[in-house]
Design a protein around this motif. Structure first.
Motif, short mmCIF file in Angstrom:
data_model
loop_
_atom_site.label_atom_id
_atom_site.label_comp_id
_atom_site.label_asym_id
_atom_site.label_seq_id
_atom_site.Cartn_x
_atom_site.Cartn_y
_atom_site.Cartn_z
N LEU A 1 -7.52 -13.23 -78.45
CA LEU A 1 -6.24 -13.86 -78.77
C LEU A 1 -6.10 -15.11 -77.91
CD1 LEU A 1 -3.33 -13.85 -80.01
CD2 LEU A 1 -2.64 -12.47 -78.02
N ILE A 2 -5.80 -16.24 -78.57
CA ILE A 2 -5.71 -17.52 -77.87
C ILE A 2 -4.31 -18.10 -78.01
CG2 ILE A 2 -6.60 -19.89 -77.74
CD1 ILE A 2 -9.22 -18.82 -78.93
N LYS A 3 -3.74 -18.51 -76.89
CA LYS A 3 -2.53 -19.33 -76.92
C LYS A 3 -3.02 -20.77 -77.12
CE LYS A 3 1.66 -20.71 -74.49
NZ LYS A 3 1.48 -22.15 -74.81
N ILE A 4 -2.74 -21.33 -78.27
CA ILE A 4 -3.33 -22.61 -78.65
C ILE A 4 -2.53 -23.76 -78.04
CG2 ILE A 4 -3.99 -24.08 -80.60
CD1 ILE A 4 -4.15 -21.46 -82.27
N GLU A 5 -3.25 -24.64 -77.35
CA GLU A 5 -2.64 -25.80 -76.71
C GLU A 5 -2.87 -27.09 -77.48
OE1 GLU A 5 -0.67 -25.52 -74.23
OE2 GLU A 5 -1.09 -23.47 -73.57
N ALA A 6 -3.94 -27.14 -78.26
CA ALA A 6 -4.24 -28.33 -79.07
C ALA A 6 -5.12 -27.91 -80.23
CB ALA A 6 -4.95 -29.40 -78.24
N SER A 7 -4.97 -28.61 -81.35
CA SER A 7 -5.83 -28.37 -82.50
C SER A 7 -6.09 -29.70 -83.19
CB SER A 7 -5.18 -27.37 -83.48
OG SER A 7 -3.94 -27.86 -83.96
N ALA A 8 -7.09 -29.74 -84.05
CA ALA A 8 -7.44 -30.97 -84.75
C ALA A 8 -7.12 -30.83 -86.23
CB ALA A 8 -8.92 -31.29 -84.56
N PHE B 1 -7.39 -30.24 -73.14
CA PHE B 1 -7.30 -29.43 -74.35
C PHE B 1 -7.46 -30.31 -75.59
CE2 PHE B 1 -4.68 -26.56 -71.54
CZ PHE B 1 -5.56 -25.49 -71.57
N GLU B 2 -6.92 -31.53 -75.53
CA GLU B 2 -7.05 -32.44 -76.67
C GLU B 2 -8.52 -32.79 -76.92
OE1 GLU B 2 -3.04 -32.42 -75.17
OE2 GLU B 2 -4.90 -32.91 -74.14
N GLN B 3 -9.26 -33.06 -75.86
CA GLN B 3 -10.70 -33.33 -76.01
C GLN B 3 -11.42 -32.10 -76.56
OE1 GLN B 3 -11.14 -34.57 -71.86
NE2 GLN B 3 -12.02 -36.51 -72.56
N GLY B 4 -11.05 -30.94 -76.06
CA GLY B 4 -11.68 -29.71 -76.52
C GLY B 4 -11.47 -29.46 -77.99
N ALA B 5 -10.30 -29.83 -78.51
CA ALA B 5 -9.99 -29.58 -79.91
C ALA B 5 -10.82 -30.44 -80.86
CB ALA B 5 -8.50 -29.82 -80.16
N THR B 6 -11.45 -31.49 -80.36
CA THR B 6 -12.29 -32.33 -81.22
C THR B 6 -13.68 -31.74 -81.43
OG1 THR B 6 -13.32 -33.67 -79.43
CG2 THR B 6 -11.15 -34.38 -80.24
N PHE C 1 -0.42 -36.15 -82.21
CA PHE C 1 0.93 -35.83 -82.66
C PHE C 1 1.35 -34.49 -82.06
CE2 PHE C 1 -0.98 -38.46 -85.91
CZ PHE C 1 0.05 -39.27 -86.38
N ARG C 2 2.65 -34.27 -81.98
CA ARG C 2 3.14 -32.93 -81.66
C ARG C 2 2.93 -32.04 -82.88
NH1 ARG C 2 3.41 -31.59 -76.69
NH2 ARG C 2 4.55 -29.79 -77.48
N LEU C 3 2.79 -30.75 -82.66
CA LEU C 3 2.53 -29.81 -83.76
C LEU C 3 3.60 -29.88 -84.84
CD1 LEU C 3 0.85 -27.51 -84.98
CD2 LEU C 3 2.12 -25.92 -83.53
N GLU C 4 4.86 -30.09 -84.44
CA GLU C 4 5.93 -30.13 -85.44
C GLU C 4 5.84 -31.36 -86.34
OE1 GLU C 4 7.90 -31.23 -81.40
OE2 GLU C 4 6.33 -29.88 -82.15
N HIS C 5 4.99 -32.31 -85.99
CA HIS C 5 4.78 -33.50 -86.80
C HIS C 5 3.46 -33.43 -87.55
CE1 HIS C 5 7.56 -35.48 -83.64
NE2 HIS C 5 8.28 -35.02 -84.66
N ILE C 6 3.09 -32.24 -87.95
CA ILE C 6 1.81 -32.04 -88.62
C ILE C 6 1.72 -32.82 -89.93
CG2 ILE C 6 2.57 -29.92 -89.79
CD1 ILE C 6 -0.29 -28.86 -89.42
N GLY C 7 2.85 -33.02 -90.60
CA GLY C 7 2.84 -33.80 -91.83
C GLY C 7 2.38 -35.22 -91.58
N LYS D 1 -10.73 -38.73 -84.35
CA LYS D 1 -10.04 -37.47 -84.60
C LYS D 1 -8.53 -37.60 -84.49
CE LYS D 1 -12.97 -33.94 -85.17
NZ LYS D 1 -12.82 -32.89 -86.17
N VAL D 2 -7.83 -36.86 -85.31
CA VAL D 2 -6.39 -36.72 -85.22
C VAL D 2 -6.11 -35.34 -84.63
CG1 VAL D 2 -4.23 -36.56 -86.51
CG2 VAL D 2 -5.94 -38.28 -87.14
N VAL D 3 -5.37 -35.33 -83.53
CA VAL D 3 -5.17 -34.11 -82.74
C VAL D 3 -3.69 -33.75 -82.65
CG1 VAL D 3 -5.42 -33.09 -80.43
CG2 VAL D 3 -7.28 -34.45 -81.41
N LEU D 4 -3.42 -32.45 -82.70
CA LEU D 4 -2.06 -31.94 -82.52
C LEU D 4 -1.92 -31.31 -81.14
CD1 LEU D 4 -1.72 -30.11 -85.96
CD2 LEU D 4 -0.61 -32.26 -85.32
N LYS D 5 -0.85 -31.69 -80.43
CA LYS D 5 -0.51 -31.03 -79.16
C LYS D 5 0.52 -29.97 -79.43
CE LYS D 5 -0.08 -33.44 -75.44
NZ LYS D 5 0.37 -34.45 -74.42
N HIS D 6 0.25 -28.75 -78.94
CA HIS D 6 1.14 -27.62 -79.25
C HIS D 6 2.16 -27.41 -78.13
CE1 HIS D 6 -1.58 -25.71 -82.49
NE2 HIS D 6 -2.00 -26.94 -82.25
#
Length: 285
Positions: free
Chosen positions: A16-23, A104-109, A261-267, A280-285
């Protein structure tokens, strides 16, 4: 943004991962539009996102080498329970530790691009000294493939548009205009990561050569099956993912981040990807 699925405890073999960033990847947009419904049927509501970095929040039975609090990267399956959420559960075989000197942002790429780039090279069976042409070489997958080829002593040749020749030469050491029809087929190996120039790429490969393709092969591009084409999509592999993370931590693999972008701005993030944002486009959670 909270996932519509409640966080659950990991089962045997899961983390189980608490996600800090995703791409956000172009493939996410294809799935969202339903282009892949025949191959990836999703039950709505569904959460997209295949690349993640975060912190281990739980470890299932039988998992070794990971503890709560470890910084990690993960390759999420495209099953509607993806990385664009606060928490996610993945098999331990799809997780690697994130080196301390990477954000975390670099890791998400890293996960899908890194795995795809390396597995494309492995599919060809390339050895030291071999010249390999890569279309899409300045994209994330192309960069990962070039770095791996250099690591094993092969000689990558970046195939790019004319205006990006110098940038590609600095990355790979050698570059050519992939948009132009070749004077002759001079390569035994090629990696196709850019659909618009896939036909020209194949024309560069000798009879009996090999092409690893992560994009659709144009109809009639391989008349008479004169080259062997490996159509592939990456598979989860913790060992390879750890090697990708190590390369990034040493600074030999750099996947540029174009926008965050922040996660809430995924659109807005998806719109940036749809517009062809370089990097890469990255989301910060």
């Amino acid at each position: 943004m909270t996932s519509p699925f409640p966080s659950r405890q990991p089962a045997a073999g899961e983390i189980l991962i608490k996600i800090e960033a995703s791409a956000v990847n172009p493939f996410d947009l294809m799935v969202r539009k339903g282009d892949m419904a025949q191959f990836i049927p999703l039950e709505l509501p569904a959460v997209l996102g295949g690349d993640a970095a975060g912190v281990v929040a739980g470890v299932g039975s039988g998992v070794s080498g990971f503890s709560i609090g470890d910084r990690v990267i993960a390759d999420f399956a495209l099953n509607g329970r993806g990385a664009h959420a606060e928490y996610g559960v993945v098999p331990a075989t799809a997780v690697a530790k994130l080196p301390a000197n990477l954000s975390f942002e670099q890791g998400a790429t890293l996960p899908k691009a890194g795995l795809t780039g390396r597995q494309s090279v492995d599919a060809l069976g390339v050895g030291a000294g071999a010249r390999v042409l890569i279309a899409g070489s300045l994209g994330a997958v192309g960069r990962a493939a070039i770095q791996y080829l250099q690591e094993i002593g092969a000689k990558p040749v970046a195939g790019v548009r004319p205006d990006r020749i110098e940038e590609a030469r600095q990355l790979a050491g050698e570059a050519l205009d992939i948009t132009a029809a070749p004077a002759g087929a001079t390569f035994d190996y090629a990696i196709s990561a850019a659909a618009p120039v896939a036909l020209n790429l194949i024309r560069h490969v000798r009879d009996g050569g090999q092409v690893a393709s992560i994009v659709p092969v144009p109809e009639g591009a391989n008349t008479g099956n004169r080259v062997r084409i490996h159509e592939l999509y990456h598979h989860a592999d913790a060992g390879t993912l750890a090697a990708v993370a190590s390369a990034a931590s040493r600074g030999v693999l750099i996947i540029p981040i174009a926008k965050t972008f922040r996660l809430e701005h995924i659109g807005a993030a998806q719109a940036a990807v749809a517009a062809g944002s370089p990097g890469k486009v990255v989301l910060k959670h």
